[in-house]
Structures are given as C-alpha cells and as structure tokens.
Motif scaffolding. Structure first.
Motif, PDB file in Angstrom:
ATOM      1  N   ARG A 196       1.936   4.849 -10.257  1.00 46.51           N
ATOM      2  CA  ARG A 196       2.117   6.013  -9.449  1.00 46.51           C
ATOM      3  C   ARG A 196       3.786   5.821  -8.676  1.00 46.51           C
ATOM      4  O   ARG A 196       4.173   4.647  -8.509  1.00 46.51           O
ATOM      5  N   VAL A 210       5.331   5.896  -2.532  1.00 46.99           N
ATOM      6  CA  VAL A 210       5.345   6.690  -1.419  1.00 46.99           C
ATOM      7  C   VAL A 210       6.147   6.120  -0.106  1.00 46.99           C
ATOM      8  O   VAL A 210       5.548   4.916   0.276  1.00 46.99           O
ATOM      9  N   ASN A 268      -2.259   2.530   2.842  1.00 44.43           N
ATOM     10  CA  ASN A 268      -2.089   1.762   4.263  1.00 44.43           C
ATOM     11  C   ASN A 268      -1.126   0.947   4.606  1.00 44.43           C
ATOM     12  O   ASN A 268      -0.937   0.616   5.722  1.00 44.43           O
TER      13      ASN A 268
HETATM   14  P1  ATP Z   1      -6.759  -1.299   0.992  1.00 43.12           P
HETATM   15  O1  ATP Z   1      -7.996  -2.136   0.792  1.00 43.12           O
HETATM   16  O2  ATP Z   1      -5.830  -1.973   1.925  1.00 43.12           O
HETATM   17  O3  ATP Z   1      -7.522   0.008   1.339  1.00 43.12           O
HETATM   18  P2  ATP Z   1      -6.520  -0.093  -1.565  1.00 43.12           P
HETATM   19  O4  ATP Z   1      -6.815  -0.878  -2.855  1.00 43.12           O
HETATM   20  O5  ATP Z   1      -7.592   0.998  -1.397  1.00 43.12           O
HETATM   21  O6  ATP Z   1      -6.247  -1.213  -0.400  1.00 43.12           O
HETATM   22  P3  ATP Z   1      -4.406   1.862  -1.195  1.00 43.12           P
HETATM   23  O7  ATP Z   1      -3.319   1.766  -0.329  1.00 43.12           O
HETATM   24  O8  ATP Z   1      -5.107   3.059  -1.312  1.00 43.12           O
HETATM   25  O9  ATP Z   1      -5.065   0.695  -1.632  1.00 43.12           O
HETATM   26  O10 ATP Z   1      -3.464   1.865  -2.766  1.00 43.12           O
HETATM   27  C1  ATP Z   1      -3.991   2.448  -3.757  1.00 43.12           C
HETATM   28  C2  ATP Z   1      -3.026   2.068  -4.994  1.00 43.12           C
HETATM   29  O11 ATP Z   1      -1.842   2.516  -4.767  1.00 43.12           O
HETATM   30  C3  ATP Z   1      -2.733   0.406  -5.255  1.00 43.12           C
HETATM   31  O12 ATP Z   1      -2.887   0.451  -6.499  1.00 43.12           O
HETATM   32  C4  ATP Z   1      -1.626   0.433  -4.867  1.00 43.12           C
HETATM   33  O13 ATP Z   1      -0.672  -0.411  -5.882  1.00 43.12           O
HETATM   34  C5  ATP Z   1      -0.802   1.668  -4.599  1.00 43.12           C
HETATM   35  N1  ATP Z   1       0.024   1.718  -3.421  1.00 43.12           N
HETATM   36  C6  ATP Z   1      -0.222   1.315  -2.400  1.00 43.12           C
HETATM   37  N2  ATP Z   1       0.685   1.818  -1.221  1.00 43.12           N
HETATM   38  C7  ATP Z   1       1.334   2.525  -2.251  1.00 43.12           C
HETATM   39  C8  ATP Z   1       2.496   3.204  -1.962  1.00 43.12           C
HETATM   40  N3  ATP Z   1       2.956   3.197  -0.574  1.00 43.12           N
HETATM   41  N4  ATP Z   1       3.064   4.005  -2.745  1.00 43.12           N
HETATM   42  C9  ATP Z   1       2.639   3.962  -3.842  1.00 43.12           C
HETATM   43  N5  ATP Z   1       1.717   3.103  -4.356  1.00 43.12           N
HETATM   44  C10 ATP Z   1       0.924   2.683  -3.325  1.00 43.12           C
END
Ligand code: ATP
Ligand code: MG
Length: 771
Positions: free
Chosen positions: A595, A598, A619
C-alpha cells in the motif's frame, strides 16, 4: 535517523501549498491483504504504545519540570506497587475465605442429608455444585465475558504489546473474583491461581487507569500512569502479586512474571515486582492471623495452598534417580497430551458450541458440573473400603476419621467401622485438601493402585473437558492433582521394589506434580521455586530440578507450552522471543505492505487530517517537510492518538499554512501532556470529535507534536534484525527507508560512557543551547 537537526526542517517556502494537497489515501478495504491479516485487523486487538514520543512539546515540557517532578513520579510508582500488593493479597484472601466457606457448607449439608438418605445426599451435593457453578457462568456470560478462562494468555499478550478488548476492565476484575469463587467452590476440575494472576493484573491496570472520568474521580496525580508504558510495569507487578498470593510464594511470583508472562524486563522493574510480592506475602500472613480465632467460618490455614511435606523423604539412593527420571518422562508425555487435547476441545468448542450463544454456554457448564459431581460422589461409593493400618506399626495415623472430616483415612460408605475409603479422600473433597492427602508423608500403602488409576483417568478427562468452558479457570491445581496421582503410583512401585523404609510415596507425589506442570506449562525456574515454596522442603530441590528439566524436554518434542498454545488458539498476534529461521533470508522491504504510505505534510489542513483519519485506521503517519532545495524530508512520525487529542483540544489551529515559530515558543493553551506522553491506546474515535466547517478550513503545524526520531531501518536490513529490534524495544512502528546517502559519524560503546561524554568541551555549550 532523521530529525529536527536536518537542515531545512524549520524552513518555510513556496512548496508548502503543494504539499498540503496530498493525494487522499487508499482505502484499507481495497488493499491486497491476506485472510489472516484481515482476521487480526478485525479482531479489535490493537498494539500498545510503549515508546516515549520525544517531541518538541515533550522536551519543552520536561525541561520545565524540576527534580521534584521526577521524585514524586518514582515515589508514586512505589506507592502503587504497595497498593497492588495489598489489594491482590486481600482479593486472594477473600476468594479463599469464600471458596472454603461455600465448600464447607456444601459438604456439611451433604453429610447431614446423607444421614437420612444417600440419594438425597447426592441431590444436595449436585444442587449445591450446580448453584455455585451457575452463579459463576451467569456472571461471566452476562456481565464480564472477558473474565472467562485463566486470563494468563491475554495478560502475556498484553505484556508483549497487544491489547485484547475488555481484558483489564474493572468489571472483568469483579467478574473474575466472583466467578472463580463459584467455579472453584462448585467443585469443577479447575483452580483459582490463573484467575488470581488475572485479578492482580486487573487491579494494577485499574489503579493505573487514573480513576474514572464517568464518576468524575480522576485527580491529576492519579492520572500519571495513564499510559501504556507505565501500565505495562504495573501489570507486571500485578501478575507477580497474583502468583505470590495464590501459592503464598513471593519469589515464585517474581520468577513467574519474569519467565512466563513478560516480554521485557528491566532491573528497576525487578525491584518493584519483588517489593509487591513481599507485600503480598505479609498481607496474606496477616490476614490469615485474623482467622486464627475461628472467626472466618470454615476457612482455616488449609484454604491457602501450602502443603508442608517436610516430614517426607529427605535423602534418596542412586537407584531412585531412574524412577524419578521416569516421572519426568511421564510428565512430559502426559503434559503434551493434555495440551493437545485442550487445543482440540477448545477449537471445537469455539467453532461449534460457543457460537450458539450464552444459553448454550450456560447449559454446557451445568452439564460439566453435573458429570463432575456424579463422578466425585459416585465413584468413591463404588470403591471397596480398606482396613485401617495397624496402629502398632503406624502410631501417628488417625484412622478412621469421620466421613465429614477433610483429612485422609476417611470412613465414607464403609460397612466396617475400622475401614477407610481412599478414593473419597481425593475425589470427594476440596482440591486443596485432596492435594494435601496425596502429598501426605509417612502413610505408605494409603491408596490402592486401582483407586489412584481411577482418579487419574477421571480427573484428567474432567480437567480437559472443563478447560475452556465459560468460567474462570486455572490449570495449576488440576495439574498438581494429576501429577501427584501418577507420582504416587510410581511411588507405590518404588516402595514395593525397594527394601528401604526411607522411600516415601508422598515425595514421589510431589515430584509427579512438578513433572506434570513442567510437561504442560514448560516453565522451569519459576515452577521449581513455587514447588519448593509451597511444600516447605528445600531438600528436594535438586530432584525437582531434574524432573522439571526432563519433563520440559520431553514435552517440547511434541508441542508448545500450554499458554503458548492457548495464545495461538486465540489468534493473539504475539511476537515470540525468537524470530523464525526463514526470516534470515528476508529483508525489511519484503515485510512492508504494498500500500502507498499515508503521510501528512508538516502544516496540514484540518479537513485533510480528518478525512485521512476517517478513511484509514493506521496508528502512525510519517510527517514530511520540504528542504529549501525543494526536496522532501521526513521530520518524524505522528501517532493517530496524538492527532485525535490535537483535534479534540483544537490545539493551535491556525488560519494560514505558514509554519509557526518553533522551537521554544510553543504557546500551549492546553495540557501539553495530552499530546506528548505515550498515550493510552484507548483514546477517542475520530467520529466522536466535532469540528465545524470553518475549522475544517484551518491549518495545524504538526512539527511540535511529531516523534522526530522514530525508529528507522534501511530497506535491506535483514528481517531477523528488524524482528529483534521490534521485540526487544517493544516498538509499535518502524519506518523503512532507502539506503542513506551519507554518514555523519560513527558512535561506539565508549562514546556513550558518561565520563567520556563529560570530557568533551563542547558538551556544556550544546546542553545549555538546548535547554
Ligand atoms: P496496530 O496493532 O498498531 O493497530 P495494525 O497491524 O493494525 O497495527 P495498521 O496501522 O492498521 O496496523 O496498519 C496496517 C498495515 O498498513 C500494516 O501492514 C502496515 O504495514 C501498513 N501501514 C501502517 N501505517 C501505514 C501508513 N501510515 N501508510 C501506509 N501503510 C501503513
Ligand atoms: Mg490496528
């Protein structure tokens, strides 16, 4: 790492307006993601933020606070450690008093009715157990679902960095305490130690939560630990306190927290955990003193686990090492079998039975209770009694005891007055007393092989069947009972084979208990200390160590430890202490999602921030600025929770997209700690924040609030290294960047020694310039 010292970060230029209109992010739903990943995301489990965000605002805030601030923080932490110890000790005491009294009333009523009719006695016994168990399952299903089970897998996950919804709430605490009184008092094949660990953790978390906003009890000083990092430390103290209270084993509690539940450990934490456990020991001892006069009903010191077997074997001959090693091997095999069976049954239960709703959960527990009651009442009835041992040979033995007695050699359903029912002493009894009877020393040939085998098979099956039902349950006591039974069986074999009088069956029962716990839970050091502390017999230490090592090694050949398996079963995204082998061939770039990243520009429009927060659920967001040369530069990472706090407080909203004067002149009109401290992951949601259309058009300069130095790794770094960094530092985010283009210096170990640093002439100047 890039940070505030990068040239151009503070600069403003014509490129600002271009940066503001960044493309909207991809919707997470459209992104390619595996089923497993989606499962984890939809489970509601969020990671915890342990990192201190050293933003400009934080640093400024810290610089303003004096030494007293730090001193009061440390003092308060010790006070909290003390409170956790006192409250956990009292909770354990309360549970024990309640369990012992309910059990006492149950047996008294059953025996009173049995004088008239055995059948009515059975009905009384079944009804009593059913009512107690019903109270437990009702509380769990209707009031505190997160309090079901032992809670240790979830606490283990919490301390690894993942928050399971509802696991540390006040209502879970109340549900756990009341629920375990019902389930243990109701005679199910489970114990109260796992629940006590959970209880300790809940007490710690509730204290650290800083009061209640709902009831307006949240003074500032109480809120100082309302962040994931401090709460992790408090919860660790709570876990140790739970074990210390359950087994009256303070050192065992510390080691249990260290070996089994925590993922990170610091020396300062060790002191605090040790202190809490010591407080628990004192509280429990004092509280038991209150009951010496008999003012606590059926509760006597017997209710608290401590089985003094100091009268047993204190030496062993070389040939005994073989049966003892055999005990270790049996423990490993049976422990692994127990783990495997509980996995199968729990999976089936989760996928089939528990899907059907609370009513089915209640019926299931009542059925298990009925089976348990019928077996524990019926099987001793069908056992033929044994004649009491010859008083001339065993003058210390009291035999027979009246049927309502909790000791051994009980006359229960015996036709002859001078007989006793060996199965009744272990099956038709409270678990603590049953274990005391199994461990009893200097009572050779007390149990027949048949009775022990019957109990072993039945109780093992009941323990497997009961684990995973919707009541609070611990695995220690059932484990000790199963192990002690086959230990005693092996003891009988050794007594028969040996000509020596010194061989004692009770000692073998103890080693058996250690072996089963080792084979199932796979702990070594903490179990060893707990076993020594609960039996008051230091002589057996080397033997317990031997048995534990063998049983762990044998069990490991088949499957993982009990709690690890349960963690997997619950799909808790736990990071093991060791990375997998295949990770060695992978690099950081192989693990990132495809992805588009962001991110925010340094000065962002409020409307844009709101739309990004609504359309993504990340987050952490990188924040970028432009160098005077026009090149973009990452100035840090901002947490979602901090953005939400900023939006909620409407902090420093401005009308232009020109960055503010930074640093040193941040004019905070709000409580700066809301945007700087490691926050609690349970913040507000973006949908709960009201922002007017006018405010949507305003801007905010994010620079004071970003973490200017997030952990950054080059994309080629091996995944093993990334994993270790993540695990060892307890991180939530790591930014992956291309290889850096230049190196400004190299730091070695000696550069970091305080005395070497102090030698540098420029140090004072730098420190004064940075405040
Ligand atoms: P958490 O336990 O911190 O909620 P999560 O796995 O649910 O962790 P998310 O922040 O929802 O994490 O991220 C989901 C996916 O998106 C992850 O695979 C990560 O690599 C990717 N990701 C995290 N932050 C970003 C960002 N700012 N932009 C793009 N991709 C991101
Ligand atoms: Mg998430």
């Amino acid at each position: 790492m890039q940070g505030k010292n990068m040239p151009g970060v503070n600069g403003s230029g014509p490129m600002w307006s271009q940066l503001l209109n960044m493309e909207p992010p991809d919707s997470p739903v459209d992104s390619p993601e595996g089923e497993l990943m989606m499962g984890y995301r939809n489970s509601g489990m969020e990671s915890l933020d342990y990192e201190v965000v050293e933003s400009l605002a934080y640093r400024e805030d810290q610089a303003q606070r004096g030494i007293w601030h730090h001193a009061s923080y440390i003092t308060l932490k010790w006070v909290f450690a003390l409170l956790i110890g006192i409250l956990t000790g009292l909770a354990a005491f309360f549970i024990n008093i309640a369990v012992e009294n309910f059990s006492g009333w149950k047996f008294a009523a059953t025996f009173a009715v049995m004088k008239h009719s055995y059948f009515l006695g059975l009905i009384t016994y079944v009804a009593f157990n059913g009512a107690l168990v019903f109270s437990s399952v009702y509380i769990i299903t209707q009031f505190a679902p997160a309090a079901a089970g032992s809670g240790i897998p979830e606490i283990k996950a919490y301390l690894n960095g993942i928050d399971t919804p509802g696991i540390l709430l006040f209502r879970t605490l109340i549900g756990k305490i009341l629920g375990s009184i019902g389930s243990v008092g109701g005679g199910l094949a489970l114990g109260k130690e796992g629940p006590l660990v959970h209880t300790g953790a809940c007490i710690a978390s509730v204290l650290g939560q800083g009061g209640s906003t709902k009831y307006n009890v949240n003074p500032k000083w109480l809120r100082r630990f309302k962040n994931d990092r401090d709460r992790r430390d408090l919860v660790t103290c709570g876990c140790a306190a739970g074990v210390a209270a359950a087994f009256r084993s303070p050192v065992g509690g510390v080691l249990f927290a260290l070996e089994e539940v925590t993922s990170w450990w610091r020396s300062q934490l060790l002191w605090r955990v040790f202190f809490t456990s010591a407080v628990v020991a004192v509280v429990v001892r004092t509280a038991m003193g209150w009951c010496k006069t008999g003012s606590c009903g059926h509760f006597s010191s017997g209710g608290f686990i401590i089985w003094d077997i100091s009268g047993g074997q204190d030496d062993y001959s070389f040939f005994e090492l073989l049966p003892m090693a055999m005990l270790g091997a049996i423990g490993g095999l049976l422990g692994a079998l127990f783990n495997q069976l509980t996995i199968w049954i729990s999976t089936w239960r989760r996928n089939v039975v528990h899907r059907k709703g609370n009513r089915v959960k209640i019926i299931e527990v009542l059925l298990v209770s009925l089976i348990t009651s019928l077996l524990s009442f019926g099987l001793p009835m069908m056992t033929s009694c044994k004649p009491c041992p010859d008083p001339a040979k065993y003058p210390d033995v009291v035999c027979p005891r009246p049927s309502h007695s909790y000791g051994n050699y009980v006359n229960f359903f015996c036709s002859n007055e001078n007989e006793y029912n060996d199965l009744a002493t272990i099956f038709f009894n409270t678990q603590d007393d049953a274990i005391r009877n199994l461990f009893s020393t200097n009572t050779p040939h007390e149990y027949t092989t048949r009775s022990l085998l019957t109990f072993l098979v039945m109780f093992f099956s009941l323990a497997v069947l009961t684990y995973g039902t919707a009541v609070p349950s611990g695995q220690f006591v059932p484990g000790i009972m199963i192990g002690a039974t086959y230990g005693r069986l092996v003891g009988i074999l050794v007594v028969n084979a040996s000509s020596k009088d010194s061989v004692d069956e009770g000692t073998y029962a103890l080693l058996g208990a250690a072996s089963f716990l080792g084979g199932s839970m796979r702990m070594t050091v903490s179990l060893c200390v707990i076993m020594v502390e609960i039996t008051n017999n230091l002589q057996l230490l080397p033997l317990i160590m031997l048995v534990l090592l063998i049983s762990k090694a044998v069990g490991d050949a088949f499957n993982n430890g009990f709690y690890e398996e349960q963690v997997k079963l619950r799909s808790l995204p736990l990071l093991d202490s060791r990375p997998q082998r295949f990770m060695r061939t992978l690099a950081a770039k192989d693990a990132i999602s495809t992805r588009k990243v962001v991110q925010f520009s340094r000065v962002s429009k409020i409307g844009h921030i709101v739309s990004v927060l609504r359309s993504t659920n990340h987050n952490g967001y990188p924040v970028v600025d432009k160098l005077p040369t026009g090149e973009p530069v990452v100035i840090g990472l901002i947490l979602r929770s901090h953005l939400l706090a900023l939006l909620q407080a409407k902090a420093d909203f401005q009308h232009t997209s020109i960055p503010g004067d930074i640093p040193g002149q941040i004019k905070f009109r709000y409580d700066v700690r809301d945007f700087t401290k490691p926050v609690s992951s349970k913040g507000v949601s973006i949908y709960e924040i009201n922002i007017s259309p006018q405010e949507m058009e305003m801007f905010i300069d994010l620079q004071p609030f970003v973490n200017p130095t997030p952990y950054i790794v080059p994309e080629d770094m091996s995944l093993t290294k990334v994993y270790n960094l993540f695990r060892q530092l307890g991180l939530r985010h790591i930014c992956v960047v291309p290889r850096p283009s230049q190196v400004v210096g190299v730091i070695t170990r000696k550069d970091l020694l305080p005395e070497v640093l102090e030698e540098r002439d420029s140090l004072e100047e730098i420190m004064s310039s940075r405040g």
